[in-house]
Design an enzyme around this catalytic site. Structure first.
Site, PDB file in Angstrom:
ATOM      1  CB  CYS A  64       5.115  -6.729  11.375  1.00 40.90           C
ATOM      2  SG  CYS A  64       6.415  -7.123  10.203  1.00 40.90           S
ATOM      3  CE  LYS A 119      -5.215   1.130   0.148  1.00 37.48           C
ATOM      4  NZ  LYS A 119      -4.571   2.374   0.612  1.00 37.48           N
ATOM      5  CD  GLU A 177       3.755  -9.306   8.084  1.00 39.24           C
ATOM      6  OE1 GLU A 177       2.939  -9.076   9.009  1.00 39.24           O
ATOM      7  OE2 GLU A 177       4.870  -8.756   7.996  1.00 39.24           O
ATOM      8  CD  GLU A 206       1.011  -5.460  15.658  1.00 37.21           C
ATOM      9  OE1 GLU A 206      -0.071  -5.271  15.072  1.00 37.21           O
ATOM     10  OE2 GLU A 206       2.013  -5.926  15.101  1.00 37.21           O
TER      11      GLU A 206
HETATM   12  O1  TXE Z   1      -3.735  -0.512   9.289  1.00 42.05           O
HETATM   13  P1  TXE Z   1      -4.714  -0.906   8.140  1.00 42.05           P
HETATM   14  P2  TXE Z   1      -3.653   0.819  10.136  1.00 42.05           P
HETATM   15  C1  TXE Z   1      -1.126  -2.948  12.577  1.00 42.05           C
HETATM   16  C2  TXE Z   1      -0.679  -2.123  13.758  1.00 42.05           C
HETATM   17  C3  TXE Z   1      -1.454  -0.872  13.595  1.00 42.05           C
HETATM   18  C4  TXE Z   1      -2.765  -1.421  13.093  1.00 42.05           C
HETATM   19  C5  TXE Z   1      -3.643  -0.441  12.381  1.00 42.05           C
HETATM   20  O2  TXE Z   1      -1.024  -2.766  14.942  1.00 42.05           O
HETATM   21  O3  TXE Z   1      -1.612  -0.178  14.796  1.00 42.05           O
HETATM   22  O4  TXE Z   1      -2.384  -2.444  12.209  1.00 42.05           O
HETATM   23  O5  TXE Z   1      -2.909   0.262  11.408  1.00 42.05           O
HETATM   24  C6  TXE Z   1      -5.583  -0.458   3.726  1.00 42.05           C
HETATM   25  N1  TXE Z   1      -9.748  -3.076   2.395  1.00 42.05           N
HETATM   26  N2  TXE Z   1      -0.222  -2.847  11.438  1.00 42.05           N
HETATM   27  O6  TXE Z   1      -5.009   1.288  10.553  1.00 42.05           O
HETATM   28  O7  TXE Z   1      -5.981  -0.150   8.165  1.00 42.05           O
HETATM   29  C7  TXE Z   1      -5.011   0.858   4.163  1.00 42.05           C
HETATM   30  O8  TXE Z   1      -5.429   1.884   3.281  1.00 42.05           O
HETATM   31  C8  TXE Z   1      -8.519  -3.107   1.885  1.00 42.05           C
HETATM   32  C9  TXE Z   1       0.656  -3.967  11.253  1.00 42.05           C
HETATM   33  O9  TXE Z   1      -2.834   1.780   9.394  1.00 42.05           O
HETATM   34  O10 TXE Z   1      -4.773  -2.377   8.146  1.00 42.05           O
HETATM   35  C10 TXE Z   1      -3.526   0.552   4.102  1.00 42.05           C
HETATM   36  O11 TXE Z   1      -3.083   0.610   2.751  1.00 42.05           O
HETATM   37  N3  TXE Z   1      -7.499  -2.364   2.345  1.00 42.05           N
HETATM   38  C11 TXE Z   1       1.311  -3.944   9.943  1.00 42.05           C
HETATM   39  C12 TXE Z   1      -3.474  -0.894   4.579  1.00 42.05           C
HETATM   40  O12 TXE Z   1      -4.785  -1.399   4.432  1.00 42.05           O
HETATM   41  C13 TXE Z   1      -7.760  -1.544   3.374  1.00 42.05           C
HETATM   42  C14 TXE Z   1       1.676  -2.658   9.358  1.00 42.05           C
HETATM   43  C15 TXE Z   1      -3.048  -1.068   6.041  1.00 42.05           C
HETATM   44  O13 TXE Z   1      -3.928  -0.342   6.854  1.00 42.05           O
HETATM   45  C16 TXE Z   1      -9.036  -1.466   3.961  1.00 42.05           C
HETATM   46  C17 TXE Z   1       0.702  -1.624   9.622  1.00 42.05           C
HETATM   47  C18 TXE Z   1     -10.060  -2.299   3.417  1.00 42.05           C
HETATM   48  N4  TXE Z   1     -11.297  -2.311   3.907  1.00 42.05           N
HETATM   49  C19 TXE Z   1      -0.178  -1.743  10.672  1.00 42.05           C
HETATM   50  N5  TXE Z   1      -8.986  -0.577   4.977  1.00 42.05           N
HETATM   51  C20 TXE Z   1       2.281  -5.044   9.684  1.00 42.05           C
HETATM   52  N6  TXE Z   1       1.780  -6.262   9.536  1.00 42.05           N
HETATM   53  O14 TXE Z   1       3.465  -4.825   9.571  1.00 42.05           O
HETATM   54  C21 TXE Z   1      -7.737  -0.103   5.035  1.00 42.05           C
HETATM   55  N7  TXE Z   1      -6.988  -0.671   4.050  1.00 42.05           N
END
Ligand code: TXE
Length: 492
Positions: free
Chosen positions: A283, A174, A249, A384
């Site tokens: 990240c 996904k 991660e 962050e």
């Molecule tokens: O992340 P989400 P978001 C951090 C960064 C950013 C914050 C929020 O600080 O501002 O996270 O970003 C899927 N069950 N990082 O809202 O929601 C979603 O569809 C399973 C750090 O975009 O965590 C997407 O595919 N999956 C980071 C993925 O999770 C779920 C990179 C990431 O989205 C879900 C990105 C659920 N209940 C953001 N809800 C890094 N570590 O590099 C959402 N998703």
């Protein structure tokens, strides 16, 4: 591609027919229309992955055959590198050159795991008994839910897909709902390379709609996730009921520590890159600058001067040096984060409000921003932003530098700059982060494990551990000459 869901070797639309438009964050133009999957689609994909795994259609392949499959996928990625780079830049708004580097890294990831797979073998254990052979075997863990983010969409999922295939697992992928295009292309390449039906499955759509299904369904054995901390915590809870393996991660709040005896020109140059590369949507971004007091003014003045020069623009602007934030929602989050920092007393030196010039106003652009006079009690230092905001703190002693660098719930990466090897050795050994750079910032290798301490996550990707994550270990004890144990008396 409105039939972007791939289950059991077939492309199809979402069961409810819903689609989602993907728009460029650089200018709002429509770049793709994809299927918007829901729970029913996710359940079907998990079912296909489970059937494929239970049939042993792929796990029975030899390690060498799976290695060849990965090498073939790497070849196909290199063949399609230009197409993939354009797809990635379309979804993310990042420069084509950055997407091109990413595709090269993705191919290198597949080659790394191909090499590990070809060298993989069982391990014999000394049983201490001449009539007993004892060995450890390594088997695929089973069905994996692989959930990716939007900042490095293809690269981050390749760190999951490649070891899953190398080990003989089946998976449901996904990608982020914001950036699905390169995941769709990758699945086409996996299909072309000859993976059996049902091994690789893809559901495009939002995490809110079916994320919980992927992370709680009893037929799933492992969840590997890259994304935000709140989602990571939720995934651990959802996965707990069936005691799945969970690899996370979750980003970082990464200290970049500069001592007064550092090579300053290089330290400044890397500090700018560490904070503002990909507009801070990294990240491991070096968003916490921690400088020794005597060089504070010199370093900060120079970083501000450099930050002002950075050119923003979309993928079609060949003069651009960095791109937009991923979405309007993310831009608002970065604005709120900055506002909190200013309320807390941080001093704004450059940047600070979204770009409104004619050429940038259609996208989600935010300029490189520097906040001075920060300390570890501040929200903007602890949380962050995932945007181009650099906070500056000062230290007077090495002990203080280490304390500040560790004063975070995260532990993904950090850097130390000094010409004194004793300083570098001490700081790199005492910082509690998964990667430490000494007089450098940012490089990683597929051969080296990547991941975080503390709230930055669980487990490691890449390296050798990145393959172990997808394996179960089994001990097989063979008694070639069984005799009675004699433990309990036989009274008959
Ligand atoms: O992340 P989400 P978001 C951090 C960064 C950013 C914050 C929020 O600080 O501002 O996270 O970003 C899927 N069950 N990082 O809202 O929601 C979603 O569809 C399973 C750090 O975009 O965590 C997407 O595919 N999956 C980071 C993925 O999770 C779920 C990179 C990431 O989205 C879900 C990105 C659920 N209940 C953001 N809800 C890094 N570590 O590099 C959402 N998703």
């Amino acid at each position: 591609m409105t039939s972007s869901i791939y289950i059991a070797g077939k492309w199809r639309p979402a069961l409810d027919g819903a689609v989602r438009e993907i728009r460029s964050p650089a200018d709002g133009t429509l770049v793709a229309t994809v299927s918007d999957g829901k729970i029913e689609d996710a359940l079907a994909a998990i079912g296909a992955a489970r059937s494929a795994f239970d049939s042993r259609v792929f796990s029975s392949w030899s390690w060498n055959d799976r290695s060849s499959l990965l090498a073939k996928i790497a070849d196909l990625l290199e063949r399609d590198a230009e197409i993939i780079a354009h797809l990635e830049s379309g979804d993310t708004g990042k420069r084509i050159i950055e997407s091109t580097y990413d595709v090269a890294d993705v191919a290198a990831t597949f080659r790394h795991f191909a090499k590990l797979a070809s060298a993989h073998h069982d391990r014999s254990v000394d049983s201490g008994l001449p009539h007993v052979t004892s060995k450890m075997t390594y088997e695929p863990i089973g069905v994996c839910s692989l959930i990716g983010p939007w900042n490095y969409p293809l690269l981050q999922i390749s760190w999951k897909v490649a070891p899953a295939l190398a080990s003989g697992c089946s998976f449901v992928l996904k990608p982020s709902e914001l950036t699905p295009s390169t995941a769709i292309h990758l699945i086409k390449l996996i299909e072309e390379a000859g993976a059996p039906e049902g091994v690789a499955n893809l559901v495009t759509g939002s995490g809110a709609a079916f994320g919980d299904t992927l992370t709680s369904d009893p037929r799933v054995d492992l969840v590997s996730f890259t994304g935000g901390l709140p989602t990571g915590k939720r995934i651990m809870i959802k996965a707990a009921d069936t005691v799945k393996r969970v690899a996370l991660e979750l980003g970082g709040k990464n200290p970049n520590i500069i001592f007064a005896d550092a090579p300053l020109d290089e330290a400044i140059d890397f500090a700018v890159t560490a904070a503002f590369l990909h507009s801070g949507q990294v990240c491991s971004a070096g968003t916490r600058l921690i400088v020794e007091r005597p060089i504070h003014d010199q370093i900060v003045n120079e970083i501000v001067r450099r930050a002002k020069q950075i050119r923003l623009g979309g993928p079609n602007d060949l003069t651009a040096e960095t791109g937009p934030l991923i979405s309007e929602g993310h831009l608002k989050k970065v604005e709120e984060y900055l506002a909190k920092g200013l309320e807390e007393g941080a001093k704004l030196l450059v940047g600070g409000s979204r770009c409104t010039s004619e050429e940038l106003s259609q996208g989600w652009f935010f300029p490189p921003t520097v906040l001075d006079d920060c300390n570890t009690n501040m929200y903007c230092v602890q949380e962050e932003s995932f945007g181009p905001i650099l906070t500056v703190e000062v230290f007077d002693t090495i002990e203080e530098a280490i304390k500040i660098g560790n004063d975070t719930i995260y532990g993904l990466s950090g850097a130390v700059w000094s010409t004194n090897p004793i300083t570098c050795e001490r700081v790199s050994s005492e910082l509690r982060h998964g990667t430490i750079w000494v007089n450098d910032y940012g490089p990683y290798k597929p051969q080296a494990e990547w991941g975080g301490f503390k709230a930055s996550g669980n487990g490691r990707e890449l390296g050798e551990h990145g393959l172990q994550e997808y394996l179960e270990i089994k001990h097989i004890w063979v008694n070639n000459s069984p005799t009675r144990s004699g433990w309990f008396a036989d009274r008959n």
